[in-house]
Write a protein that holds these residues in place. Structure first.
Motif, mmCIF file in Angstrom:
data_model
loop_
_atom_site.group_PDB
_atom_site.id
_atom_site.type_symbol
_atom_site.label_atom_id
_atom_site.label_comp_id
_atom_site.label_asym_id
_atom_site.label_seq_id
_atom_site.Cartn_x
_atom_site.Cartn_y
_atom_site.Cartn_z
ATOM 1 N N PHE A 89 0.726 -1.149 -0.042
ATOM 2 C CA PHE A 89 -0.199 0.084 0.015
ATOM 3 C C PHE A 89 0.828 1.308 0.016
ATOM 4 O O PHE A 89 0.463 2.349 -0.663
ATOM 5 C CB PHE A 89 -1.042 0.138 1.298
ATOM 6 N N TYR A 90 1.843 1.139 0.785
ATOM 7 C CA TYR A 90 2.694 2.397 0.793
ATOM 8 C C TYR A 90 3.418 2.736 -0.475
ATOM 9 O O TYR A 90 3.702 3.854 -1.039
ATOM 10 C CB TYR A 90 3.858 2.194 1.770
ATOM 11 N N ALA A 120 -10.809 5.169 -6.461
ATOM 12 C CA ALA A 120 -11.480 4.090 -6.401
ATOM 13 C C ALA A 120 -10.785 2.847 -6.831
ATOM 14 O O ALA A 120 -10.912 1.573 -6.239
ATOM 15 C CB ALA A 120 -12.882 4.235 -6.604
ATOM 16 N N THR A 121 -10.371 2.939 -8.095
ATOM 17 C CA THR A 121 -9.501 1.769 -8.656
ATOM 18 C C THR A 121 -8.410 1.283 -7.679
ATOM 19 O O THR A 121 -8.191 0.041 -7.427
ATOM 20 C CB THR A 121 -8.964 2.355 -9.976
ATOM 21 N N GLU A 123 -6.031 -2.535 -3.930
ATOM 22 C CA GLU A 123 -5.501 -3.071 -2.688
ATOM 23 C C GLU A 123 -6.334 -3.966 -2.056
ATOM 24 O O GLU A 123 -5.921 -4.948 -1.412
ATOM 25 C CB GLU A 123 -5.341 -1.801 -1.724
ATOM 26 N N LYS A 124 -7.618 -4.021 -2.220
ATOM 27 C CA LYS A 124 -8.470 -4.969 -1.318
ATOM 28 C C LYS A 124 -8.244 -6.619 -2.093
ATOM 29 O O LYS A 124 -8.240 -7.556 -1.630
ATOM 30 C CB LYS A 124 -9.973 -4.657 -1.709
ATOM 31 N N PHE A 147 -5.593 -7.368 -3.582
ATOM 32 C CA PHE A 147 -3.955 -7.548 -3.267
ATOM 33 C C PHE A 147 -4.159 -8.247 -1.917
ATOM 34 O O PHE A 147 -3.660 -9.454 -1.624
ATOM 35 C CB PHE A 147 -3.176 -6.491 -3.238
ATOM 36 N N SER A 148 -4.911 -7.739 -1.039
ATOM 37 C CA SER A 148 -4.981 -8.128 0.482
ATOM 38 C C SER A 148 -5.478 -9.633 0.639
ATOM 39 O O SER A 148 -5.225 -10.474 0.992
ATOM 40 C CB SER A 148 -5.715 -7.242 1.151
ATOM 41 N N LEU A 149 -6.586 -9.570 -0.417
ATOM 42 C CA LEU A 149 -7.283 -10.999 -0.371
ATOM 43 C C LEU A 149 -6.396 -12.029 -0.845
ATOM 44 O O LEU A 149 -6.119 -13.276 -0.470
ATOM 45 C CB LEU A 149 -8.615 -10.856 -1.071
ATOM 46 N N LEU A 150 -5.515 -11.654 -1.791
ATOM 47 C CA LEU A 150 -4.567 -12.896 -2.376
ATOM 48 C C LEU A 150 -3.485 -13.065 -1.362
ATOM 49 O O LEU A 150 -3.147 -14.183 -1.204
ATOM 50 C CB LEU A 150 -3.875 -12.306 -3.581
ATOM 51 N N VAL A 151 -2.988 -11.907 -0.509
ATOM 52 C CA VAL A 151 -1.900 -12.402 0.360
ATOM 53 C C VAL A 151 -2.532 -13.162 1.521
ATOM 54 O O VAL A 151 -1.864 -14.147 2.079
ATOM 55 C CB VAL A 151 -1.486 -10.934 0.786
#
Length: 431
Positions: free
Chosen positions: A102-103, A117-118, A123-124, A126-130
């Motif tokens: 995110f940073y 919004a994109t 980010e959502k 990417f977080s789900l995949l991690v």
């Protein structure tokens, strides 16, 4: 057969006394990580702040993960089984990885502290995949998934490439591009704060540095994947043909943008007039320049217009601009007295310069009176001319109202018609 399952081992140790010690170690690591982050905090204007995010968002979970990793090595010698620490380490490590992504993303993509919004959606995902990867690792299914990816191939031309290779290539390209864009954004932000460099030169260095970093990242990524860079010669030739045939305007605008920035003919904040567009330059990009009119409307001008056509720059060598208003006074006035009164009107206004001072020019002797032009100078044309002209006209009106100046009015001559012509007209009327 699945690999070692950390969750199964953890549930097997749930009733052992060592689990309490491990839980206490995790609590202490979280508290110490939080305290260390406060001690090492990077404030809002710190050197590690870029765009819409701050590195301290990454620092806390990274410190906690590092403390847990050290504690796991020490506790293993005394407790034996450290399955709870083995589970906690990838959890906090994944959180640090998500915050780091995110940073980098927000520092490279987000503008003026805003997040689109994109970007939030990405980010959502990417977080789900991690977190999905963490779940596969904890349940022992990661090895089976990687084995499936490694044994499944896709035909690409004459070769067959494994899905794991494609995934690793995509990850390496994304990571290197993200780092390059973040580094470019960080360099641009620092350059914009250097007061010793001309604004155009700062923009040139920032744009070229970012483009160079992205190019290096792409080339390194292709090398890591195993693609021979010599194959790019064919692509380069095709790109050259494409630029020559269908992208002349785009290429011309990009080249014009770099020419404008290098030769410093325009700078951010200049008041310019191009064709029928006038306003203040707010942005100079490599392809276009944004011109903000005095009415607040932004105009996007292709850079080629600023190179191939005439441009009036009111701020290039001297920001002072002359403004004038015209009036016609009656011949009954004392001309010298009127000129002295008119020159005194703009001197009381804050935007009017004292040097050079206001002046009155006698344009010509009109049919109704003296035609005069009152000229004065201002140093802030970006604030518009209409307001200061209106204030000067109000001052002139005050002189007219007090009777110190008489304006000229159109004269009308009434002449008698020739008697014979009148008789003819009268006869025509009776008939």
């Amino acid at each position: 057969m699945p690999l070692h399952n950390l969750l199964t081992d953890l549930f097997g140790d749930i009733h052992k006394p060592e689990i309490v010690w491990q839980a206490g170690i995790i609590v202490v690591c979280v508290a110490l990580g939080w305290l260390l982050e406060r001690l090492l905090r990077v404030n809002g204007n710190g050197a590690l702040r870029v765009g819409a995010t701050n590195f301290r968002d990454v620092l806390t979970p990274a410190l906690i993960a590092a403390l847990i990793a050290i504690s796991k090595l020490v506790a293993k010698a005394y407790l034996g089984n450290v399955n709870l620490l083995k589970v906690a380490l990838p959890v906090f490590g994944s959180l640090a990885l998500i915050r780091l992504a995110f940073y980098l993303l927000r520092g490279a993509v987000a503008r003026r502290g805003t997040v689109g919004a994109t970007l939030v959606t990405f980010e959502k995902i990417f977080s789900l995949l991690v977190w999905l990867g963490v779940a596969l690792y904890l349940t022992g299914l990661w090895g089976d998934v990687f084995l499936f990816l490694d044994t499944t191939t896709l035909p690409l031309g004459k070769n067959h490439v494994a899905l794991s290779t494609i995934l690793q290539a995509a990850v390496s390209v994304v990571i290197l591009l993200m780092l390059a864009m973040w580094a470019g954004a960080l360099m641009e932000e620092r350059l914009m704060g250097v007061a010793g460099l001309h604004s155009s030169l700062r923009v040139v260095i920032a744009r070229m540095s970012r483009a160079l970093l992205i190019l290096v990242a792409v080339l390194v990524s292709l090398s890591l994947v195993g693609i021979d860079l010599t194959v790019l010669s064919v692509f380069g030739g095709a790109l050259g043909v494409g630029l020559g045939l269908g992208m002349q305007k785009i290429a011309s605008n990009y080249v014009s943008g770099f020419v404008i920035l290098i030769e410093r003919s325009l700078a951010i904040g200049d008041m310019i007039t191009v064709d029928k567009y006038s306003g203040r330059v707010t942005q100079i990009n490599t392809r276009y320049t944004i011109l903000q009119g005095l009415d607040g409307v932004d105009t996007v001008l292709p850079n080629e217009m600023l190179i191939s056509g005439p441009v009036q720059n009111q701020s290039l060598s001297n920001p002072n601009v002359q403004v004038a208003t015209q009036l016609t006074v009656s011949y009954d006035n004392d001309l010298d007295a009127v000129i002295a009164l008119l020159e005194a009107v703009p001197r009381n206004l804050p935007r009017v310069l004292a040097d050079p001072g206001p002046g009155v020019a006698l344009k010509k002797f009109g049919a109704d009176g003296y035609e005069l032009e009152l000229g004065f100078w201002i140093a802030d044309p970006q604030n518009g001319r209409g307001g200061v002209v209106s204030e000067v006209n109000k001052g002139i009106y005050a002189l007219v109202r007090d009777g110190k100046i008489k304006l000229a009015y159109p004269s009308r001559d009434m002449r008698e018609l020739d008697a014979q012509m009148l008789a003819v007209l009268t006869g025509m009327t009776r008939s």
